[in-house]
Design a protein around this motif. Structure first.
Motif: not given
Length: 244
Positions: A172-176
């Motif tokens: 999983a990764i977050g881009v926000v």
């Protein structure tokens, strides 16, 4: 060697406390950089993602109703301000058992996203990355399905920031908070993303936020499954537009 000093080193003194949550990494495998491995322990992709602060609100409501066996079909994520899950009263690191009791009511979690901003001192970035992997590993060992979270910073972090993630797995990764929306920030994000893929070869990437960028299209062409989940803010904007 003095025998008395040897004996003292092997005997725990009464009253000592585990200030660094060493219990979390019992049995864990470590990288050459002493980062504990945080494997993804589920093959199930989330039906939805729920922020930790929203999960807390759900838990409080259900406890007030006396519904102690409630279940929520959704994975809890930590792509929010650190103070909401690492504050003095809300810290999953300071109160892990209390947090675990809540998290067990959900389908699983994405390993915590402790911040590693570029302007942080390097020891703090490493400490936060260590905590992310340690908590994720521990939660998985307690029976909570976990998706390993991958987070990178500027190029100097690449020597250790992928250590705790599994290869050939779902990540999983977050881009926000990545700044990818701004053209000047995009190259750095893309370089880290491609470096992650080069080292870890994920078959599935869970993206919190928009994946409508050329870098993700390139990964799809490589056969990697990219599944994006809208952020809380974008969902709010969509609801507002629908009600106008």
């Amino acid at each position: 060697m003095n025998n008395s000093s040897t004996n003292q080193s092997n005997v725990s003194r009464s009253g000592l406390q585990d200030m660094w949550n060493a219990f979390m990494v019992e049995g864990a495998k470590f990288s050459v950089n002493d980062i504990p491995m945080c494997p993804t322990t589920t093959s199930k992709t989330p039906s939805k993602l729920i922020s930790f602060d929203d999960a807390k609100a759900i838990h409080k409501r259900e406890m007030q109703r006396g519904n102690r066996d409630y279940k929520v079909d959704g994975f809890v994520h930590f792509f929010i301000d650190d103070q909401k899950f690492d504050g003095k009263r809300s810290s999953i690191w300071l109160y892990p058992e209390k947090s675990l009791e809540m998290l067990k009511h959900f389908s699983g979690i994405i390993a915590p996203d402790f911040s590693t901003y570029a302007d942080f001192p390097e020891p703090l970035k490493k400490w936060n990355y260590y905590r992310m992997c340690a908590f994720g590993y521990w939660a998985g060992m307690q029976g909570v399905p976990v998706i390993s979270n991958c987070r990178w910073g500027t190029e100097e972090t690449w020597s250790y920031c992928f250590d705790g993630n599994p290869s050939n797995s779902m990540l999983a990764i977050g881009v926000v908070a990545s700044g990818i929306r701004y053209l000047e920030n995009r190259p750095l994000f893309e370089q880290g993303l491609f470096k992650m893929v080069e080292q870890l070869h994920p078959h599935t990437i869970i993206v919190y936020g928009s994946a409508n960028y050329a870098c993700f299209d390139e990964l799809k062409k490589q056969g990697i499954k990219v599944i994006s989940y809208p952020s809380k803010t974008s969902l709010a904007f969509a609801e507002r537009r629908a009600n106008e």
